[in-house]
Design an enzyme around this catalytic site. Structure first.
Site, PDB file in Angstrom:
ATOM      1  N   GLY A 214       1.352  -1.539  -0.174  1.00  0.00           N
ATOM      2  CA  GLY A 214      -0.238   0.376  -0.310  1.00  0.00           C
ATOM      3  C   GLY A 214       1.226   1.436   0.145  1.00  0.00           C
ATOM      4  O   GLY A 214       2.286   1.193  -0.921  1.00  0.00           O
ATOM      5  N   ASN A 215       0.381   2.452   0.329  1.00  0.00           N
ATOM      6  CA  ASN A 215       1.184   3.692   0.203  1.00  0.00           C
ATOM      7  C   ASN A 215       0.352   4.129   1.261  1.00  0.00           C
ATOM      8  O   ASN A 215      -0.388   4.121   2.042  1.00  0.00           O
ATOM      9  CB  ASN A 215       1.326   4.373  -1.408  1.00  0.00           C
ATOM     10  CG  ASN A 215      -0.277   4.344  -1.761  1.00  0.00           C
ATOM     11  OD1 ASN A 215      -0.316   5.447  -1.108  1.00  0.00           O
ATOM     12  ND2 ASN A 215      -0.736   3.891  -2.609  1.00  0.00           N
ATOM     13  N   ARG A 216       0.543   5.282   1.665  1.00  0.00           N
ATOM     14  CA  ARG A 216       0.497   6.603   2.711  1.00  0.00           C
ATOM     15  C   ARG A 216      -0.795   7.742   2.296  1.00  0.00           C
ATOM     16  O   ARG A 216      -0.902   8.231   2.719  1.00  0.00           O
ATOM     17  CB  ARG A 216       1.692   7.823   3.458  1.00  0.00           C
ATOM     18  CG  ARG A 216       2.656   6.700   3.325  1.00  0.00           C
ATOM     19  CD  ARG A 216       4.107   7.508   4.097  1.00  0.00           C
ATOM     20  NE  ARG A 216       5.105   6.853   4.732  1.00  0.00           N
ATOM     21  CZ  ARG A 216       4.932   6.216   5.100  1.00  0.00           C
ATOM     22  NH1 ARG A 216       3.716   6.734   6.371  1.00  0.00           N
ATOM     23  NH2 ARG A 216       6.242   5.599   5.651  1.00  0.00           N
ATOM     24  N   SER A 217      -1.691   7.585   0.930  1.00  0.00           N
ATOM     25  CA  SER A 217      -2.667   8.310   1.019  1.00  0.00           C
ATOM     26  C   SER A 217      -3.694   8.495   2.162  1.00  0.00           C
ATOM     27  O   SER A 217      -3.983   7.015   2.120  1.00  0.00           O
ATOM     28  CB  SER A 217      -2.456   8.189  -0.236  1.00  0.00           C
ATOM     29  OG  SER A 217      -4.237   8.560  -0.821  1.00  0.00           O
ATOM     30  N   ALA A 280      -3.704   7.221  -4.960  1.00  0.00           N
ATOM     31  CA  ALA A 280      -2.304   6.764  -5.303  1.00  0.00           C
ATOM     32  C   ALA A 280      -2.644   5.449  -5.633  1.00  0.00           C
ATOM     33  O   ALA A 280      -2.428   5.173  -4.742  1.00  0.00           O
ATOM     34  CB  ALA A 280      -1.081   7.555  -3.893  1.00  0.00           C
TER      35      ALA A 280
END
Ligand code: PMT
Length: 404
Positions: A214-217, A280
């Site tokens: 995943g990512n930090r969005s 993102a």
């Protein structure tokens, strides 16, 4: 001769008028009267302290519904959510330092603070207090945070205060309060009749049933754009990986992976005027997803990745000439060069570039700072401010392009 019919710019709009325990509480009666005259359906919510300053009978007599004062005495079992969800706007007039602090902290101390926390409608705060309190850093910081979240503040005036003091802190004039409400509720709807598709949040690419890439969005920037497009009168579809409150009237399609987002976007995109890809989206995903949780005892797994589909580039290939296609670029270096390369490669009309290594910019923050690169060679720098303000700049660019 019959009298001309007065315009009712607030007809059908539900406004919660919060009144807290400041000496200026009596002035909120004038605000109430004016809002009702403009056609609004006004529900007054008085705090316990306000009841020490003004009587509920006057408010009930002038308002569209009887005064509400408590979480517990109403026949509605959950009055705060009912009030918050059905409101088109909440105005707190006067707003004491206490309600400002509670609202900033998300503290649900009474019916009014609970209603403020339970709403996604625009909120207007009209602070009124003694000069020393107004100037206290805690009060100013609380207001700055709330303004950063999109809350409108009608600042107090200079003048005579309770006890004979003179200074800043006197409640703004009723005209100023009502003008702010009118601005927020009777905006001309510059996107009325248009359809807007927004994506928000980070995709999650599963590795096994419990793990993902995943990512930090947080989705905040995408939601701010969706809210603003809705406020401007557009019909909005939001394809989202996160569960944030969205105004009623926005169609939300929940997705998790890049493939799910691509499927939803490609279904909706052909029938919209503006697409904003604020999400993102993962560039890579595991080739194989394990059926069961990968066990530590089996050794360090080798996770082989494959590219995901580039949704924005795909839209750029089939984009109708009249459609405005906007992508974001999250960069940590060479902001301008990378953004213009993406603009061309993905055939977008605009790339909104954010340097996510800068303080307060990009992932998870309440604020953002962007440079909007246009396919026409235009470059617009928008300095650090709330994500709501960035949303306005992005949609202003979209509107200029639509007009051409
Ligand atoms: O959500 P917040 O916490 O509020 O943070 C906001 C944000 C930082 C996520 C946002 O401002 C932002 O920059 N979004 C784009 C992040 C990103 O994926 O950037 P990118 O440079 O990797 O992608 C460029 C563009 O292509 C983006 O519009 C992206 O949505 C799109 N893309 C990327 C990969 C892919 N497989 N498909 C895509 O459509």
């Amino acid at each position: 001769m019959t009298a001309p019919i007065q315009a009712s710019p607030l007809a059908g709009r539900r406004i919660v008028l919060g009144v807290t325990g400041g000496i200026a509480a009596y002035k909120s009666i004038e605000v109430l009267r004016r809002l009702v005259d403009l056609g609004a359906h006004v529900v007054p919510v008085l705090t316990e302290a306000a009841l020490n300053m003004v009587g509920p009978t006057t408010f009930t007599a002038l308002a569209s519904e009887r005064v509400k004062t408590s979480l517990w005495t109403d026949t509605d079992p959950i009055p705060h959510t009912t009030l918050g969800q059905t409101a088109d706007l909440i105005v707190v007039c006067p707003a004491t330092a206490r309600i400002i602090a509670d609202y900033r902290m998300g503290r649900s101390a009474d019916l009014l603070s609970a209603t403020l926390i339970a709403t996604v409608a625009p909120v207007v705060l009209c602070p009124a207090m003694h000069t020393e309190m107004w100037e206290h850093p805690a009060v100013q910081e609380n207001l700055a945070v709330l303004a950063g979240r999109g809350v409108s503040i009608v600042p107090p005036e200079e003048g005579r205060l309770a006890g004979g003091d003179i200074g800043k802190g006197r409640l703004a004039a009723p005209e100023a309060v009502v003008a702010t409400v009118l601005d927020l509720l009777s905006a001309p709807g510059s996107l009325a009749g248009t359809r807007v598709l927004v994506t928000a949040g980070g995709t999650r690419e599963p590795i096994d049933p419990v793990r993902f890439i995943g990512n930090r969005s947080s989705g905040k920037q995408g939601y701010a754009i969706a809210r603003e497009a809705h406020r401007r009168g557009a019909s909005v579809t939001l394809v989202s990986t996160v569960d944030l409150p969205a105004p009623s009237g926005i169609e939300v399609i929940a997705v998790a992976t890049a493939a799910e987002m691509e499927a939803a976007v490609s279904r909706v995109a052909p029938r919209v005027d503006v697409v904003v890809m604020a999400a993102a989206v993962a560039d890579f995903r595991p080739v194989a997803v394990a059926d069961q949780k990968i066990k530590k005892g089996d050794g360090v797994p080798k996770i082989v990745l494959e590219p995901t589909v580039d949704i924005l580039a795909g839209l750029g290939k089939v984009k109708p000439a009249s459609q405005v296609l906007i992508g974001f670029a999250a960069e940590t270096e060479e902001l301008s060069r990378n953004a213009t390369a993406k603009l061309q490669r993905k055939n977008a009309d605009f790339i909104v570039a954010n340097d996510v290594s800068a303080p307060g910019v990009g992932f998870g923050h309440e604020t953002n700072a962007v440079t909007i690169h246009g396919a026409d060679g235009s470059v617009l720098q928008v300095d650090l401010q709330s994500k709501d303000a960035i949303a306005c700049a992005v949609l202003d660019a979209a509107e200029r392009r639509l007009q051409r």
